[in-house]
Design an enzyme around this catalytic site. Structure first.
Site, mmCIF file in Angstrom:
data_model
loop_
_atom_site.group_PDB
_atom_site.id
_atom_site.type_symbol
_atom_site.label_atom_id
_atom_site.label_comp_id
_atom_site.label_asym_id
_atom_site.label_seq_id
_atom_site.Cartn_x
_atom_site.Cartn_y
_atom_site.Cartn_z
ATOM 1 N NE ARG A 277 -1.754 1.938 3.441
ATOM 2 C CZ ARG A 277 -1.588 1.887 4.766
ATOM 3 N NH1 ARG A 277 -2.209 0.983 5.493
ATOM 4 N NH2 ARG A 277 -0.792 2.740 5.374
ATOM 5 C CG HIS A 281 -6.278 2.404 6.246
ATOM 6 N ND1 HIS A 281 -6.429 1.124 5.757
ATOM 7 C CD2 HIS A 281 -7.467 2.745 6.805
ATOM 8 C CE1 HIS A 281 -7.664 0.702 6.020
ATOM 9 N NE2 HIS A 281 -8.307 1.668 6.646
ATOM 10 C CE1 TYR A 290 1.049 2.624 8.967
ATOM 11 C CE2 TYR A 290 -0.141 4.424 10.015
ATOM 12 C CZ TYR A 290 0.009 3.547 8.964
ATOM 13 O OH TYR A 290 -0.872 3.580 7.911
#
Ligand SMILES: Cc1ncc(C[n+]2csc(CCOP(=O)(O)OP(=O)(O)O)c2C)c(N)n1
Ligand SMILES: [Mg+2]
Length: 386
Positions: A277, A281, A290
């Protein structure tokens, strides 16, 4: 039996005249099915082959480029306040176009919320994908027009829907297949385990297509599993295969083989498309909190579109005029999407209660009446203010 051995036993590989398969180098990692390296070199896999014309290859490239352009436009529209949210597929174009183009019209697709490339392959107008993200409808398309179910946000639940649907297909005696998309995070859901069990014991004609994009929001794949995800299938009694999810040719070949297996009545297959990805998100997420920039950079070098472009250029299957025309087509698509979103009418407030139950429901009727009274109360206060 593995899906590889089934495919190999039933279909002797043809030596391709157009691409002279016999001379090509073998892919480096036999565990990861790859037919096009990140450097744009065609390689062979012992169990999967593909023989596409130059026109078909250009078609796959066009699908990926236009899907990426649409996705970029949607992200921009969210930033401009035209959409409430967007879930980008950036980086996953090959997994979606490869698997999407393996489908037949009579196959049925159960997507998550990120399958914009698969929707494209099914012929769903991309502008229809945006209504839900703008908050003006609950879906935006008729699932049965394109055999493409509505987007599903309850993680993993669509694998059960797909399994039930596939069991129905088998009972009808049809030879179509069903494909369920889900993510690495979804693989930890009970629904997914249940759908694996049911589809295995009922030999349902379903392909489980897991896009392992390495992240479930901020949770990395090592928090989902101790074994490579494709190996999970073995415990349920059906084959699993890991494919390079950034290689559109491999995704097409592997999904085609799994769908053929389902059609032959040999049951489910788990395909793990190993991908990444590239974006957040959703537009509500900030991945810099993160994950490291270096990780993204390493995957950028494996870009699915770039590698096919390199191959098309090197092989002479596409010329400059093709790329220029595609750039123009991309811009036209972007403009069409922008205009369509801005022109979407606001829904009538009472429409909120439609499509909840086919035959009506007393609780919904009660809520509708309450909401109507609430709406009417504004009219009263406006009168009083005069
Ligand atoms: C049943 C359920 N639990 C939690 C959520 C919240 N949620 C939305 S997306 C997501 C992560 C899904 O990750 P993955 O399956 O890897 O798919 P990806 O978003 O990476 O495509 C979660 C936990 C949800 N929508 N549904
Ligand atoms: Mg994921």
């Amino acid at each position: 039996m593995t899906v590889e051995s089934t495919a190999a036993a039933r279909k002797p590989r043809r030596a391709s005249k157009r691409t002279s398969a016999a001379k090509k180098p073998q892919s480096a990692d036999p565990q990861l099915v790859q037919l096009l390296t990140p450097e744009g070199e065609r390689v062979e896999h012992p169990d999967y082959s593909i023989d596409l014309s130059a026109e078909e290859l250009r078609g796959l490239y066009r699908d990926m480029v236009l899907t990426r352009r649409f996705d970029a436009e949607a992200t921009a529209l969210q930033r401009q306040g035209e959409l409430g949210l967007w879930a980008s597929l950036l980086g996953q174009e090959a997994a979606q176009i490869g698997s999407g183009r393996a489908l037949r019209d009579d196959d049925y697709v159960f997507p998550t919320y990120r399958e914009h490339g698969v929707a494209w392959c099914r012929g769903v107008d991309p502008t229809n994908l945006l209504g839900m993200f703008r908050g003006v409808n609950h879906g935006g398309w008729d699932p049965n027009s394109n055999n493409f179910h509505l987007y599903t946000i309850v993680i993993g639940s669509q694998t059960l829907h797909a399994t039930g649907y596939a069991m129905g297909v088998a009972k009808d005696g049809a030879d179509s297949a069903v494909i369920a998309y889900f993510g690495d995070g979804a693989s930890s859901q009970g629904d997914v385990a249940e759908s694996f069990t049911f589809s295995a014991v009922y030999n349902a004609p379903v392909v489980f297509f897991c896009q392992n994009n390495q992240w479930a929001i901020s949770e990395p794949t090592e928090r989902q599993t101790r074994v490579p995800l494709y190996q999970r299938a073995q415990g349920f009694g059906f084959p699993g295969v890991r494919v390079d999810g950034n290689d559109v040719l491999a995704c097409l070949a592997v999904t085609r083989s799994a769908l053929e297996r389902a059609r032959r009545g040999e049951g489910p297959t788990l395909v793990e498309a190993f991908t990444y990805r590239m974006g957040a998100h959703t537009t509500s997420d900030d991945p810099t909190k993160y994950r490291a920039d270096e990780e993204r950079a390493a995957w950028e070098a494996k870009d699915p579109i770039l590698r096919l472009r390199t191959y098309l250029e090197k092989s002479g299957h596409a010329d400059e005029a093709f790329f220029t025309a595609l750039d123009e087509e991309s811009e036209t698509l972007g403009k069409r999407v922008r205009e369509a979103v801005r022109a979407m009418p606001d829904p009538e407030p009472m429409a909120l209660f439609e499509h909840a139950y086919a035959d009506g429901n007393s609780l919904v009727d009660e809520e509708r009446a309450q909401f109507a009274a609430y709406q009417a109360s504004f009219a009263d206060s406006a009168e009083e203010g005069k």
